[in-house]
Motif scaffolding. Structure first.
Motif, mmCIF file in Angstrom:
data_model
loop_
_atom_site.group_PDB
_atom_site.id
_atom_site.type_symbol
_atom_site.label_atom_id
_atom_site.label_comp_id
_atom_site.label_asym_id
_atom_site.label_seq_id
_atom_site.Cartn_x
_atom_site.Cartn_y
_atom_site.Cartn_z
ATOM 1 N N GLY A 1 1.774 -7.126 0.863
ATOM 2 C CA GLY A 1 0.669 -8.045 0.553
ATOM 3 C C GLY A 1 -0.493 -7.924 1.526
ATOM 4 O O GLY A 1 -1.659 -7.938 1.124
ATOM 5 N N THR A 2 -0.175 -7.780 2.800
ATOM 6 C CA THR A 2 -1.228 -7.656 3.810
ATOM 7 C C THR A 2 -2.040 -6.388 3.581
ATOM 8 O O THR A 2 -3.274 -6.406 3.611
ATOM 9 N N MET B 1 -2.361 -4.673 0.802
ATOM 10 C CA MET B 1 -3.123 -4.769 -0.447
ATOM 11 C C MET B 1 -4.429 -5.541 -0.229
ATOM 12 O O MET B 1 -5.472 -5.151 -0.760
ATOM 13 N N THR B 2 -4.380 -6.618 0.535
ATOM 14 C CA THR B 2 -5.606 -7.385 0.760
ATOM 15 C C THR B 2 -6.630 -6.567 1.552
ATOM 16 O O THR B 2 -7.829 -6.750 1.375
ATOM 17 N N LEU B 3 -6.165 -5.669 2.404
ATOM 18 C CA LEU B 3 -7.080 -4.839 3.181
ATOM 19 C C LEU B 3 -7.606 -3.655 2.376
ATOM 20 O O LEU B 3 -8.774 -3.283 2.485
ATOM 21 N N ILE C 1 -7.840 -3.068 -1.006
ATOM 22 C CA ILE C 1 -8.529 -3.239 -2.282
ATOM 23 C C ILE C 1 -10.038 -3.384 -2.107
ATOM 24 O O ILE C 1 -10.792 -3.117 -3.029
ATOM 25 N N ALA C 2 -10.491 -3.724 -0.929
ATOM 26 C CA ALA C 2 -11.930 -3.885 -0.706
ATOM 27 C C ALA C 2 -12.679 -2.605 -1.067
ATOM 28 O O ALA C 2 -12.218 -1.503 -0.800
ATOM 29 N N ASP D 1 -8.249 -1.707 10.951
ATOM 30 C CA ASP D 1 -7.322 -2.317 9.989
ATOM 31 C C ASP D 1 -5.873 -1.907 10.236
ATOM 32 O O ASP D 1 -4.982 -2.760 10.272
ATOM 33 N N ALA E 1 2.295 -0.244 -0.344
ATOM 34 C CA ALA E 1 1.072 -0.788 -0.948
ATOM 35 C C ALA E 1 -0.019 0.271 -1.011
ATOM 36 O O ALA E 1 -0.720 0.403 -2.023
ATOM 37 N N TRP F 1 -1.635 1.632 -4.428
ATOM 38 C CA TRP F 1 -3.061 1.464 -4.676
ATOM 39 C C TRP F 1 -3.741 2.793 -5.001
ATOM 40 O O TRP F 1 -4.479 2.907 -5.983
#
Length: 192
Positions: free
Chosen positions: A9-10, A12-14, A16-17, A123, A145, A149
């Motif tokens: 989850g962490t 993915m949040t980084l 996808i930007a 990151d 992730a 992605w």
């Protein structure tokens, strides 16, 4: 299992930007050019960086802030160059042709967009590394992730091909890529 999901989850949040790397993978997927190679370069690079971050090497990066500054300037200049090329493709229809592109060019561009990007170090080495702090399942989740992605973005881009059947759509995409790249390049150089 919690560390695995938290890492997934962490990351993915980084990841996808919208950024230089994602825009390039999307473009390659739409063109169906060297997609597997580009996806592999991005995923393997992320796996290396995540592993190094989880192992605690973020402290080394913090100890040498000049390295981040150098990466920001070099990466910023590269992004400006790439942005101007995308702008040229958007303005000049003849620049849309693949023409003399070599099979190594997409791989080299993917490597540059990954390894010359100081945000990747912040990151993966610092942020993920400090959260993971030696928790390898967290790292496995983050790498999973990343792979998920890049595979989805690179190979899923072909689902958008009906939209990109017209040259005008490519020109709009290249215009957006140019704006993102030039903005990121200027931001990196100005912030260093």
């Amino acid at each position: 299992m919690t560390d695995l999901l938290l890492g997934f989850g962490t990351m993915m949040t980084l990841i996808i930007a919208i950024g230089a790397q994602n825009a390039f993978v999307l473009r390659q997927g739409l063109r169906r050019e060297a997609v597997a190679k580009v996806v592999a370069v991005c995923a393997i690079s992320d796996a290396i960086l995540v592993a190094v971050g989880v192992a605690g090497f973020g402290a080394i990066v913090e100890a040498f802030p000049a390295a981040i500054t150098v990466a920001a300037v070099v990466g910023g200049l590269f992004l400006l160059g790439y942005g101007f090329l995308a702008a040229r493709r958007a303005v000049t229809p003849s620049a849309l042709d693949a023409g003399t592109a070599t099979s190594s060019r997409p791989v080299l561009t993917a490597l540059a967009l990954t390894w010359l990007n100081p945000h990747v170090y912040l990151d993966t080495l610092l942020l993920l590394g400090s959260i993971a702090a030696g928790r390898w399942l967290f790292g496995v989740g983050a790498v999973t992730a990343s792979i998920t992605w890049f595979v989805a973005l690179g190979f899923g881009a072909r689902l958008l091909s009906p939209l990109f059947a017209k040259p005008r759509a490519w020109r709009v995409l290249d215009g957006l890529i140019a704006a993102v790249m030039i903005t990121l390049g200027v931001t990196l150089i100005a912030g260093s």
